[in-house]
Design a protein around this motif. Structure first.
Motif, PDB file in Angstrom:
ATOM      1  N   ASN A   1       0.916  -1.146  -0.023  1.00  0.00           N
ATOM      2  CA  ASN A   1       0.227   0.072   0.078  1.00  0.00           C
ATOM      3  C   ASN A   1       1.069   1.196  -0.002  1.00  0.00           C
ATOM      4  N   TYR A   2       0.873   1.941  -1.033  1.00  0.00           N
ATOM      5  CA  TYR A   2       1.676   3.136  -1.207  1.00  0.00           C
ATOM      6  C   TYR A   2       0.659   4.337  -0.858  1.00  0.00           C
ATOM      7  N   PHE A   3      -0.625   4.268  -0.867  1.00  0.00           N
ATOM      8  CA  PHE A   3      -1.488   5.252  -0.695  1.00  0.00           C
ATOM      9  C   PHE A   3      -1.727   5.701   0.699  1.00  0.00           C
ATOM     10  N   ASP A   4      -0.885   6.832   1.368  1.00  0.00           N
ATOM     11  CA  ASP A   4      -1.263   7.115   2.732  1.00  0.00           C
ATOM     12  C   ASP A   4      -2.678   8.197   2.767  1.00  0.00           C
ATOM     13  N   PRO A   5      -3.085   8.329   4.080  1.00  0.00           N
ATOM     14  CA  PRO A   5      -4.129   9.230   4.095  1.00  0.00           C
ATOM     15  C   PRO A   5      -3.951  10.646   3.536  1.00  0.00           C
ATOM     16  N   HIS A   6      -2.586  11.061   3.364  1.00  0.00           N
ATOM     17  CA  HIS A   6      -2.359  12.382   3.136  1.00  0.00           C
ATOM     18  C   HIS A   6      -2.157  12.487   1.542  1.00  0.00           C
ATOM     19  N   GLY A   7      -1.978  11.385   0.993  1.00  0.00           N
ATOM     20  CA  GLY A   7      -1.669  11.604  -0.516  1.00  0.00           C
ATOM     21  C   GLY A   7      -0.386  11.732  -0.942  1.00  0.00           C
ATOM     22  N   LEU A   8       0.702  11.405  -0.062  1.00  0.00           N
ATOM     23  CA  LEU A   8       1.950  12.035  -0.575  1.00  0.00           C
ATOM     24  C   LEU A   8       2.491  11.182  -1.849  1.00  0.00           C
ATOM     25  N   PHE A   9       2.351  10.118  -1.911  1.00  0.00           N
ATOM     26  CA  PHE A   9       2.882   9.187  -3.114  1.00  0.00           C
ATOM     27  C   PHE A   9       2.110   9.538  -4.175  1.00  0.00           C
ATOM     28  N   LEU A  10       0.655   9.863  -4.165  1.00  0.00           N
ATOM     29  CA  LEU A  10      -0.017  10.238  -5.438  1.00  0.00           C
ATOM     30  C   LEU A  10       0.444  11.544  -5.773  1.00  0.00           C
ATOM     31  N   SER A  11       0.588  12.531  -4.791  1.00  0.00           N
ATOM     32  CA  SER A  11       1.222  13.815  -5.377  1.00  0.00           C
ATOM     33  C   SER A  11       2.188  13.970  -5.865  1.00  0.00           C
ATOM     34  N   VAL A  12       3.068  13.129  -5.510  1.00  0.00           N
ATOM     35  CA  VAL A  12       4.327  13.136  -6.108  1.00  0.00           C
ATOM     36  C   VAL A  12       4.455  12.397  -7.341  1.00  0.00           C
ATOM     37  N   PHE A  13       4.006  11.342  -7.652  1.00  0.00           N
ATOM     38  CA  PHE A  13       4.113  10.522  -8.814  1.00  0.00           C
ATOM     39  C   PHE A  13       2.737  10.621  -9.781  1.00  0.00           C
ATOM     40  N   TRP A  14       1.794  11.395  -9.384  1.00  0.00           N
ATOM     41  CA  TRP A  14       0.786  11.846 -10.223  1.00  0.00           C
ATOM     42  C   TRP A  14       0.431  13.238 -10.401  1.00  0.00           C
ATOM     43  N   SER A  15       0.132  14.059  -9.391  1.00  0.00           N
ATOM     44  CA  SER A  15      -0.151  15.292  -9.442  1.00  0.00           C
ATOM     45  C   SER A  15       1.161  16.162  -9.677  1.00  0.00           C
ATOM     46  N   GLY A  16       2.220  15.876  -9.383  1.00  0.00           N
ATOM     47  CA  GLY A  16       3.454  16.467  -9.715  1.00  0.00           C
ATOM     48  C   GLY A  16       3.792  16.376 -11.200  1.00  0.00           C
ATOM     49  N   PRO A  17       3.819  15.541 -11.875  1.00  0.00           N
ATOM     50  CA  PRO A  17       4.166  15.518 -13.300  1.00  0.00           C
ATOM     51  C   PRO A  17       2.943  16.321 -14.170  1.00  0.00           C
ATOM     52  N   LEU A  18       1.689  15.990 -13.671  1.00  0.00           N
ATOM     53  CA  LEU A  18       0.638  16.741 -14.443  1.00  0.00           C
ATOM     54  C   LEU A  18       0.825  18.232 -14.099  1.00  0.00           C
ATOM     55  N   LEU A  19       1.356  18.736 -13.215  1.00  0.00           N
ATOM     56  CA  LEU A  19       1.451  20.177 -12.851  1.00  0.00           C
ATOM     57  C   LEU A  19       2.583  20.577 -13.709  1.00  0.00           C
ATOM     58  N   LEU A  20       3.760  19.867 -13.918  1.00  0.00           N
ATOM     59  CA  LEU A  20       4.667  20.203 -14.797  1.00  0.00           C
ATOM     60  C   LEU A  20       4.425  20.213 -16.270  1.00  0.00           C
ATOM     61  N   ILE A  21       3.466  19.297 -16.437  1.00  0.00           N
ATOM     62  CA  ILE A  21       3.143  19.395 -18.096  1.00  0.00           C
ATOM     63  C   ILE A  21       2.128  20.407 -18.081  1.00  0.00           C
ATOM     64  N   SER A  22       1.190  20.671 -17.098  1.00  0.00           N
ATOM     65  CA  SER A  22       0.382  21.953 -17.251  1.00  0.00           C
ATOM     66  C   SER A  22       1.359  23.373 -17.386  1.00  0.00           C
ATOM     67  N   MET A  23       2.417  23.444 -16.695  1.00  0.00           N
ATOM     68  CA  MET A  23       3.121  24.625 -16.705  1.00  0.00           C
ATOM     69  C   MET A  23       3.968  24.572 -17.996  1.00  0.00           C
ATOM     70  N   LEU A  24       4.291  23.367 -18.635  1.00  0.00           N
ATOM     71  CA  LEU A  24       4.733  23.524 -19.922  1.00  0.00           C
ATOM     72  C   LEU A  24       3.838  24.172 -20.945  1.00  0.00           C
ATOM     73  N   VAL A  25       2.449  23.630 -20.796  1.00  0.00           N
ATOM     74  CA  VAL A  25       1.491  24.190 -21.771  1.00  0.00           C
ATOM     75  C   VAL A  25       1.238  25.832 -21.648  1.00  0.00           C
ATOM     76  N   VAL A  26       1.113  26.067 -20.349  1.00  0.00           N
ATOM     77  CA  VAL A  26       1.152  27.337 -20.071  1.00  0.00           C
ATOM     78  C   VAL A  26       2.316  28.520 -20.539  1.00  0.00           C
ATOM     79  N   ILE A  27       3.548  27.902 -20.441  1.00  0.00           N
ATOM     80  CA  ILE A  27       4.735  28.589 -20.976  1.00  0.00           C
ATOM     81  C   ILE A  27       4.732  28.630 -22.451  1.00  0.00           C
ATOM     82  N   ASN A  28       4.244  27.545 -23.113  1.00  0.00           N
ATOM     83  CA  ASN A  28       4.252  27.598 -24.552  1.00  0.00           C
ATOM     84  C   ASN A  28       3.199  28.491 -24.950  1.00  0.00           C
ATOM     85  N   THR A  29       2.085  28.585 -24.138  1.00  0.00           N
ATOM     86  CA  THR A  29       0.884  29.549 -24.478  1.00  0.00           C
ATOM     87  C   THR A  29       1.499  30.990 -24.558  1.00  0.00           C
TER      88      THR A  29
END
Length: 159
Positions: free
Chosen positions: A103-131
């Motif tokens: 079980n990697y999924f703690d109640p605070h969501g640290l694992f998912l934040s790092v490996f799911w939301s983090g890359p999605l935020l970086l991709i969103s930042m790339l899209v904003v910078i490109n725009t």
């Protein structure tokens, strides 16, 4: 001159002491990171699929950088993924036995934040910078056209 040397030596000692304290303070964080790195089974199929998915999104963001509609759709997809991360973490925390060895999924969501939301935020930042880059190019193109138009008006008035 001796006073200056004494002052410089005391400053050097203070900097060395501060550096030692920083090293001592960072050591537990580095040890925690190394422990985390070794605790994760990086060969789990779902984790590999997650990395392939993130890489595919990044590649899509890069390849569609000139397509405004695709970039907009990609950013909406990324923001929705970030928005639903907490619900996804809760769902995965309840059902981890069906797809994972531990079980990697703690109640605070640290694992998912790092490996799911983090890359999605970086991709969103790339899209904003490109725009922003695209908008800057468009403004420059518009201003050049405006200056050419004004120059033609001035030439026609002189003739």
């Amino acid at each position: 001159m001796d006073e200056l040397k004494a002052l410089l030596n005391s400053q050097a000692d203070a900097v060395e002491k501060l550096a030692g304290e920083l090293r001592a303070g960072l050591r537990p964080a580095i040890d925690n990171f190394i422990g985390f790195f070794h605790a994760v089974d990086w060969k789990e199929p779902w984790l590999m699929c997650l990395f392939v998915f993130q890489f595919a999104l990044l590649l899509t963001a890069i390849l569609t950088r000139r397509n405004d509609k695709a970039q907009f759709s990609l950013s909406i997809l990324a923001f929705c993924g970030i928005y639903f991360a907490e619900r996804l973490n809760n769902f995965l925390r309840e059902n981890w036995r069906s797809f994972s060895k531990q079980n990697y999924f703690d109640p605070h969501g640290l694992f998912l934040s790092v490996f799911w939301s983090g890359p999605l935020l970086l991709i969103s930042m790339l899209v904003v910078i490109n725009t922003l880059y695209t908008l800057c190019r468009l403004i420059v193109k518009w201003k050049r056209a405006e200056l050419r138009h004004r120059a033609k008006l001035v030439e026609s008035k002189l003739d």
